[in-house]
Design a protein around this motif. Structure first.
Motif, PDB file in Angstrom:
ATOM      1  N   GLY A   1      65.597 -58.906  74.732  1.00 18.13           N
ATOM      2  CA  GLY A   1      66.987 -58.899  75.178  1.00 18.13           C
ATOM      3  C   GLY A   1      67.715 -57.767  74.481  1.00 18.13           C
ATOM      4  O   GLY A   1      67.294 -56.620  74.544  1.00 18.13           O
ATOM      5  N   ALA A   2      68.782 -58.093  73.782  1.00 22.54           N
ATOM      6  CA  ALA A   2      69.549 -57.076  73.052  1.00 22.54           C
ATOM      7  C   ALA A   2      69.301 -57.168  71.546  1.00 22.54           C
ATOM      8  O   ALA A   2      70.051 -56.601  70.762  1.00 22.54           O
ATOM      9  N   VAL A   3      68.248 -57.881  71.124  1.00 25.32           N
ATOM     10  CA  VAL A   3      67.945 -58.017  69.698  1.00 25.32           C
ATOM     11  C   VAL A   3      66.725 -57.159  69.368  1.00 25.32           C
ATOM     12  O   VAL A   3      65.626 -57.370  69.913  1.00 25.32           O
ATOM     13  N   PHE A   4      66.939 -56.202  68.488  1.00 29.57           N
ATOM     14  CA  PHE A   4      65.899 -55.283  68.043  1.00 29.57           C
ATOM     15  C   PHE A   4      65.465 -55.703  66.641  1.00 29.57           C
ATOM     16  O   PHE A   4      66.307 -55.910  65.771  1.00 29.57           O
ATOM     17  N   THR A   5      64.153 -55.887  66.429  1.00 26.65           N
ATOM     18  CA  THR A   5      63.650 -56.286  65.112  1.00 26.65           C
ATOM     19  C   THR A   5      62.555 -55.339  64.652  1.00 26.65           C
ATOM     20  O   THR A   5      61.808 -54.790  65.456  1.00 26.65           O
ATOM     21  N   ASN A   6      62.492 -55.156  63.347  1.00 19.04           N
ATOM     22  CA  ASN A   6      61.397 -54.452  62.679  1.00 19.04           C
ATOM     23  C   ASN A   6      60.886 -55.384  61.593  1.00 19.04           C
ATOM     24  O   ASN A   6      61.679 -55.968  60.853  1.00 19.04           O
ATOM     25  N   THR A   7      59.585 -55.500  61.467  1.00 16.59           N
ATOM     26  CA  THR A   7      58.984 -56.208  60.354  1.00 16.59           C
ATOM     27  C   THR A   7      58.077 -55.220  59.634  1.00 16.59           C
ATOM     28  O   THR A   7      57.188 -54.625  60.249  1.00 16.59           O
ATOM     29  N   PHE A   8      58.350 -55.023  58.348  1.00 14.43           N
ATOM     30  CA  PHE A   8      57.571 -54.111  57.509  1.00 14.43           C
ATOM     31  C   PHE A   8      56.752 -54.966  56.543  1.00 14.43           C
ATOM     32  O   PHE A   8      57.308 -55.766  55.796  1.00 14.43           O
ATOM     33  N   THR A   9      55.440 -54.786  56.555  1.00 14.81           N
ATOM     34  CA  THR A   9      54.558 -55.513  55.644  1.00 14.81           C
ATOM     35  C   THR A   9      53.774 -54.469  54.864  1.00 14.81           C
ATOM     36  O   THR A   9      53.091 -53.635  55.459  1.00 14.81           O
ATOM     37  N   GLY A  10      53.907 -54.484  53.527  1.00 14.54           N
ATOM     38  CA  GLY A  10      53.243 -53.443  52.776  1.00 14.54           C
ATOM     39  C   GLY A  10      53.126 -53.706  51.299  1.00 14.54           C
ATOM     40  O   GLY A  10      53.141 -54.850  50.851  1.00 14.54           O
ATOM     41  N   LYS A  11      53.056 -52.593  50.567  1.00 16.10           N
ATOM     42  CA  LYS A  11      52.820 -52.639  49.131  1.00 16.10           C
ATOM     43  C   LYS A  11      53.699 -51.606  48.435  1.00 16.10           C
ATOM     44  O   LYS A  11      53.973 -50.541  48.985  1.00 16.10           O
ATOM     45  N   ILE A  12      54.137 -51.936  47.229  1.00 12.40           N
ATOM     46  CA  ILE A  12      54.837 -50.955  46.396  1.00 12.40           C
ATOM     47  C   ILE A  12      53.749 -50.132  45.720  1.00 12.40           C
ATOM     48  O   ILE A  12      52.913 -50.660  45.001  1.00 12.40           O
ATOM     49  N   THR A  13      53.749 -48.838  46.000  1.00 13.90           N
ATOM     50  CA  THR A  13      52.662 -47.967  45.543  1.00 13.90           C
ATOM     51  C   THR A  13      52.932 -47.280  44.221  1.00 13.90           C
ATOM     52  O   THR A  13      51.996 -46.830  43.562  1.00 13.90           O
ATOM     53  N   ASP A  14      54.209 -47.186  43.818  1.00 13.79           N
ATOM     54  CA  ASP A  14      54.543 -46.500  42.567  1.00 13.79           C
ATOM     55  C   ASP A  14      55.920 -46.954  42.103  1.00 13.79           C
ATOM     56  O   ASP A  14      56.776 -47.318  42.900  1.00 13.79           O
ATOM     57  N   GLY A  15      56.124 -46.929  40.798  1.00 15.15           N
ATOM     58  CA  GLY A  15      57.431 -47.264  40.236  1.00 15.15           C
ATOM     59  C   GLY A  15      57.575 -48.741  39.935  1.00 15.15           C
ATOM     60  O   GLY A  15      56.587 -49.447  39.694  1.00 15.15           O
ATOM     61  N   LEU A  16      58.820 -49.208  39.956  1.00 11.38           N
ATOM     62  CA  LEU A  16      59.125 -50.601  39.638  1.00 11.38           C
ATOM     63  C   LEU A  16      58.361 -51.540  40.573  1.00 11.38           C
ATOM     64  O   LEU A  16      58.406 -51.380  41.788  1.00 11.38           O
ATOM     65  N   LEU A  17      57.641 -52.485  40.008  1.00 15.02           N
ATOM     66  CA  LEU A  17      56.852 -53.497  40.707  1.00 15.02           C
ATOM     67  C   LEU A  17      55.659 -52.913  41.473  1.00 15.02           C
ATOM     68  O   LEU A  17      55.199 -53.485  42.472  1.00 15.02           O
ATOM     69  N   ALA A  18      55.145 -51.755  41.020  1.00 11.74           N
ATOM     70  CA  ALA A  18      53.968 -51.155  41.649  1.00 11.74           C
ATOM     71  C   ALA A  18      52.829 -52.166  41.706  1.00 11.74           C
ATOM     72  O   ALA A  18      52.600 -52.925  40.761  1.00 11.74           O
ATOM     73  N   GLY A  19      52.151 -52.203  42.833  1.00 11.51           N
ATOM     74  CA  GLY A  19      51.041 -53.121  43.034  1.00 11.51           C
ATOM     75  C   GLY A  19      51.435 -54.407  43.739  1.00 11.51           C
ATOM     76  O   GLY A  19      50.582 -55.114  44.271  1.00 11.51           O
TER      77      GLY A  19
END
Length: 180
Positions: free
Chosen positions: A126-144
């Protein structure tokens, strides 16, 4: 070798082995305390020139804010963050409902950064746009650590563009980020 010397060596080996075993769970427990939840983020993405059903080279500018954050462990004290980016990309509104791999950097209120890499799945219902990002922190704060970020935007402009040939110049969305 005397019986006393054998017992002393065995005792030393046992102490070293059990000390190493005890340290492993403590480290794992400490890492599990590193969490971050940002429930009230927002973003504004602009396209100049606006995108339509026909692919054009456009400057896409993203201004994203992570707010209401609550962190524990290494993320204690993180209350907000930002992600800003601008690039030239070839886009049409028909490509917005797609998937792909993306990466970006988040700057946190404590002066630290996190580089993230994710797989993005986008949908338009309809008129609702969604993005779902699934991933990993690769560097910096909370890496891994892994993360899931969801973006939701009410966008009649995208629907109008995909169905009737309108244009999209701006997209405003709500975000939720969970680092696990």
């Amino acid at each position: 070798m005397s019986r006393f010397a054998s017992l002393a060596i065995a005792s030393t080996v046992f102490t070293v082995c059990t000390a190493g075993m005890a340290a492993t769970p403590a480290s794992a427990d400490t890492a599990s305390l590193d969490t971050l939840h940002c429930p009230t983020g927002t973003s504004k993405t602009t396209y100049d020139p606006p995108i339509s059903r026909t692919e054009v080279d456009t400057t896409r500018t993203i201004d994203q804010k992570y707010t209401g954050c609550v962190g524990t462990g290494a993320a204690a004290g993180v209350t907000s963050g930002t992600h800003k980016d601008s690039n030239v990309t070839r886009r049409s509104c028909l490509q917005l409902g797609s998937e792909g791999d993306v990466s970006w950097e988040i700057k946190w209120n404590n002066g630290k950064t996190s580089k993230v890499s994710a797989h993005r799945v986008s949908n338009l219902v309809g008129a609702v746009f969604t993005n779902t990002f699934t991933g990993k922190i690769t560097d910096g704060l909370l890496a891994g650590h892994g993360f899931v970020e969801t973006m939701t935007a009410l966008s009649p402009e995208i629907t109008e563009c995909t169905l009737n040939g309108g244009t999209v110049s701006e997209l405003n969305a709500d975000h939720t980020l969970n680092v696990i």
